[in-house]
Design an enzyme around this catalytic site. Structure first.
Site, mmCIF file in Angstrom:
data_model
loop_
_atom_site.group_PDB
_atom_site.id
_atom_site.type_symbol
_atom_site.label_atom_id
_atom_site.label_comp_id
_atom_site.label_asym_id
_atom_site.label_seq_id
_atom_site.Cartn_x
_atom_site.Cartn_y
_atom_site.Cartn_z
ATOM 1 N N GLU A 2 0.790 -1.184 0.005
ATOM 2 C CA GLU A 2 -0.032 -0.037 0.082
ATOM 3 C C GLU A 2 0.981 1.328 0.048
ATOM 4 O O GLU A 2 1.773 1.454 0.752
ATOM 5 C CB GLU A 2 -0.788 -0.055 1.177
ATOM 6 C CG GLU A 2 -2.060 0.427 0.863
ATOM 7 C CD GLU A 2 -2.925 -0.545 -0.094
ATOM 8 O OE1 GLU A 2 -3.124 -0.331 -1.251
ATOM 9 O OE2 GLU A 2 -3.277 -1.426 0.482
ATOM 10 N N HIS A 3 0.545 2.045 -0.970
ATOM 11 C CA HIS A 3 1.255 3.466 -1.047
ATOM 12 C C HIS A 3 2.674 3.413 -1.620
ATOM 13 O O HIS A 3 3.654 4.066 -1.174
ATOM 14 C CB HIS A 3 1.264 4.395 0.365
ATOM 15 C CG HIS A 3 -0.142 4.876 0.477
ATOM 16 N ND1 HIS A 3 -0.591 6.032 0.068
ATOM 17 C CD2 HIS A 3 -1.204 4.451 1.249
ATOM 18 C CE1 HIS A 3 -1.911 6.140 0.464
ATOM 19 N NE2 HIS A 3 -2.227 5.097 1.294
ATOM 20 N N THR A 4 2.650 2.072 -2.147
ATOM 21 C CA THR A 4 4.057 1.783 -2.966
ATOM 22 C C THR A 4 4.167 2.084 -4.318
ATOM 23 O O THR A 4 5.148 2.389 -5.125
ATOM 24 C CB THR A 4 4.531 0.227 -2.670
ATOM 25 O OG1 THR A 4 3.326 -0.491 -3.298
ATOM 26 C CG2 THR A 4 4.944 -0.075 -1.258
ATOM 27 N N ASP A 5 2.665 2.298 -4.890
ATOM 28 C CA ASP A 5 2.852 2.226 -6.286
ATOM 29 C C ASP A 5 3.572 3.620 -6.777
ATOM 30 O O ASP A 5 4.193 3.809 -7.967
ATOM 31 C CB ASP A 5 1.584 1.946 -7.038
ATOM 32 C CG ASP A 5 0.231 2.890 -6.565
ATOM 33 O OD1 ASP A 5 0.612 3.760 -5.811
ATOM 34 O OD2 ASP A 5 -0.747 2.868 -7.116
ATOM 35 N N GLY A 14 -13.044 2.324 -1.587
ATOM 36 C CA GLY A 14 -11.826 2.030 -1.676
ATOM 37 C C GLY A 14 -11.503 0.514 -2.583
ATOM 38 O O GLY A 14 -10.609 -0.071 -2.465
ATOM 39 N N SER A 47 -13.661 1.637 -7.984
ATOM 40 C CA SER A 47 -15.076 1.939 -8.948
ATOM 41 C C SER A 47 -14.351 2.799 -9.959
ATOM 42 O O SER A 47 -14.769 2.521 -11.153
ATOM 43 C CB SER A 47 -16.185 2.438 -7.937
ATOM 44 O OG SER A 47 -15.755 3.689 -7.694
ATOM 45 N N ASP A 83 -4.438 0.475 -9.448
ATOM 46 C CA ASP A 83 -5.882 0.032 -9.568
ATOM 47 C C ASP A 83 -6.164 -0.167 -10.959
ATOM 48 O O ASP A 83 -6.934 -0.986 -11.106
ATOM 49 C CB ASP A 83 -6.639 1.492 -9.034
ATOM 50 C CG ASP A 83 -6.344 1.764 -7.734
ATOM 51 O OD1 ASP A 83 -5.698 0.908 -6.986
ATOM 52 O OD2 ASP A 83 -6.911 2.823 -7.114
ATOM 53 N N TYR A 113 -3.901 11.862 1.015
ATOM 54 C CA TYR A 113 -3.362 11.086 -0.051
ATOM 55 C C TYR A 113 -1.975 11.886 -0.579
ATOM 56 O O TYR A 113 -0.990 11.698 -0.897
ATOM 57 C CB TYR A 113 -4.286 10.706 -1.162
ATOM 58 C CG TYR A 113 -3.449 9.468 -2.154
ATOM 59 C CD1 TYR A 113 -3.618 8.219 -1.903
ATOM 60 C CD2 TYR A 113 -3.058 10.221 -3.454
ATOM 61 C CE1 TYR A 113 -2.980 7.221 -2.969
ATOM 62 C CE2 TYR A 113 -2.345 9.245 -4.203
ATOM 63 C CZ TYR A 113 -2.440 7.907 -3.848
ATOM 64 O OH TYR A 113 -1.835 7.046 -4.849
HETATM 65 C C1 GLA Z 1 -5.307 4.498 -4.007
HETATM 66 C C2 GLA Z 1 -4.744 4.654 -5.373
HETATM 67 C C3 GLA Z 1 -3.601 3.901 -5.864
HETATM 68 C C4 GLA Z 1 -2.562 3.428 -4.458
HETATM 69 C C5 GLA Z 1 -3.463 3.002 -3.265
HETATM 70 C C6 GLA Z 1 -2.647 3.130 -2.162
HETATM 71 O O1 GLA Z 1 -6.001 3.386 -4.099
HETATM 72 O O2 GLA Z 1 -5.409 4.834 -6.522
HETATM 73 O O3 GLA Z 1 -2.707 3.973 -6.810
HETATM 74 O O4 GLA Z 1 -1.824 4.592 -4.312
HETATM 75 O O5 GLA Z 1 -4.382 4.246 -2.920
HETATM 76 O O6 GLA Z 1 -1.817 1.857 -1.975
#
Ligand code: GLA
Length: 368
Positions: free
Chosen positions: A27-30, A117, A120, A165, A214
């Protein structure tokens, strides 16, 4: 709900769809160039389309207000129209690649919950791009579809999201996790072992400042990378936390989450491939603790939901999934037990906190 022919006086020529996703870990790595491990969920957004010979787009969504059909002209896309922004973002991003296409009539339906989350928006972007690819037809591969979906969101919608996503919606499937290197976009399908089954419990909590937070986290990660002298936090060696720990707070905590989370994705992928559930569960709980303590994107109520999951005998591991500040918890359960375990966890948490959780996966019949 009106059918396509009732809205537009003719049948659709093309149908396409795409799933929502749940992220198992990473999570929050992309947006830090790191690793993610999402899985498609059995909930989809469907589009129906018919071509036009002018530059007009007419669009109807079951998520919109009643039978109102929204209309715009290609080339005039601008934000501020709610769900239509995702459609406009897609046509704007597609046109920017030089692809030629005319207007279209569009009908959107979905059972991916909005604001939970579960992506969608990516499901809509990818479904629409698949539909347009078939309608005109256009040469677009699945990774380019993901990139265009992200572009739509970054540029027109104005959400500085990473690519997880959209790749999950474009390439993901339900019994297979998608190990993705977000820097190179190299990916590998990781079949879920037959011994496990996923569940998703939606806390029903949405946080008004989630998108602002974010952005703040993204900026903090970029500042941490600059101070560490690397292009992205992905470039910090996993064992090399000493420089990270010397960063000024809260950048030390933010970077520590990202660096340790990347290592956890690699470890979780190896555990899944080996069918080693003993290793998988603790990695999910450690990911949650890191999001709670270092990245600070959890909430006490969400922590309580993860603890309710931990207390359940059929849950192997659990964590907050997605951007944070509410939304869903993913549970890795013993095969055949996910529905019951999710129901028990949701009921225990509702009793403890007075919350109104909804089990989103496994999918059960009835309204959601
Ligand atoms: C949201 C963003 C993704 C990602 C996540 C956290 O879903 O759309 O790109 O950064 O938060 O992992």
């Amino acid at each position: 709900m009106p059918e396509f022919a009732e809205l537009y006086g003719r049948p659709p020529t093309v149908r396409a769809d795409a799933p929502g996703r749940v992220n198992l870990i990473g999570e929050h790595t992309d947006y830090n160039g790191g690793y993610v491990l999402p899985v498609a969920i059995p909930r989809r957004t469907c589009v129906e389309l018919a071509p036009r010979t002018d530059r007009t787009v007419r669009a109807w969504s079951a998520a919109g207000p009643g039978e109102t059909i929204a209309t715009y002209t290609l080339g005039t896309e601008a934000p501020g129209h709610g769900w239509l922004d995702y459609v406009m973002g897609v046509t704007q991003a597609l046109a920017a690649t030089g692809r030629r296409f005319d207007g279209f009539d569009l009908r959107v339906t979905s059972d991916v919950p909005v604001g939970a989350g579960l992506s969608s928006s990516a499901a809509l972007e990818v479904a629409l791009l698949r539909g347009l690819r078939a309608l005109y037809p256009l040469t677009l591969d699945d990774l380019e579809i993901a990139r265009l979906g992200q572009r739509a969101e970054n540029d027109l919608v104005g959400a500085p999201v990473g690519i997880m996503d959209q790749v999950a919606a474009s390439l993901g499937s339900e019994r297979t996790a998608l190990f993705l290197d977000t820097r190179t976009l190299a990916w590998r399908a990781i079949p879920l072992p037959p011994t496990i089954e996923l569940a998703v419990v939606d806390s029903g909590i949405t946080h008004a400042h989630a998108s602002g937070e974010y952005r703040v986290r993204r900026d903090e990660c970029a500042r941490a990378a600059t101070l560490l002298g690397v292009a992205q936090l992905r470039d910090v060696a996993p064992g090399d936390l000493s420089a990270v720990n010397r960063l000024p707070p809260p950048l030390d905590r933010r970077a520590r989450h990202v660096v340790t989370e990347d290592a956890r994705v690699l470890a979780a992928t190896a555990a899944l491939e080996a069918g080693d559930l003993e290793r998988l569960g603790p990695l999910l709980y450690a990911s949650h603790a890191s999001m709670r303590d270092d990245f600070e994107v959890s909430l006490p109520a969400i922590d309580a939901l993860v603890e309710a999951a931990r207390a359940d005998p059929d849950v192997i591991g659990a964590r907050l999934t997605g951007g944070g500040f509410g939304g869903c918890v993913v549970l890795v359960c013993r095969a055949g037990r996910a529905a019951e375990a999710a129901r028990r966890v949701a009921a225990a948490w509702a009793k403890e906190t007075g919350g109104a959780p909804v089990v989103r996966v496994p999918k059960v019949d009835g309204p959601t």
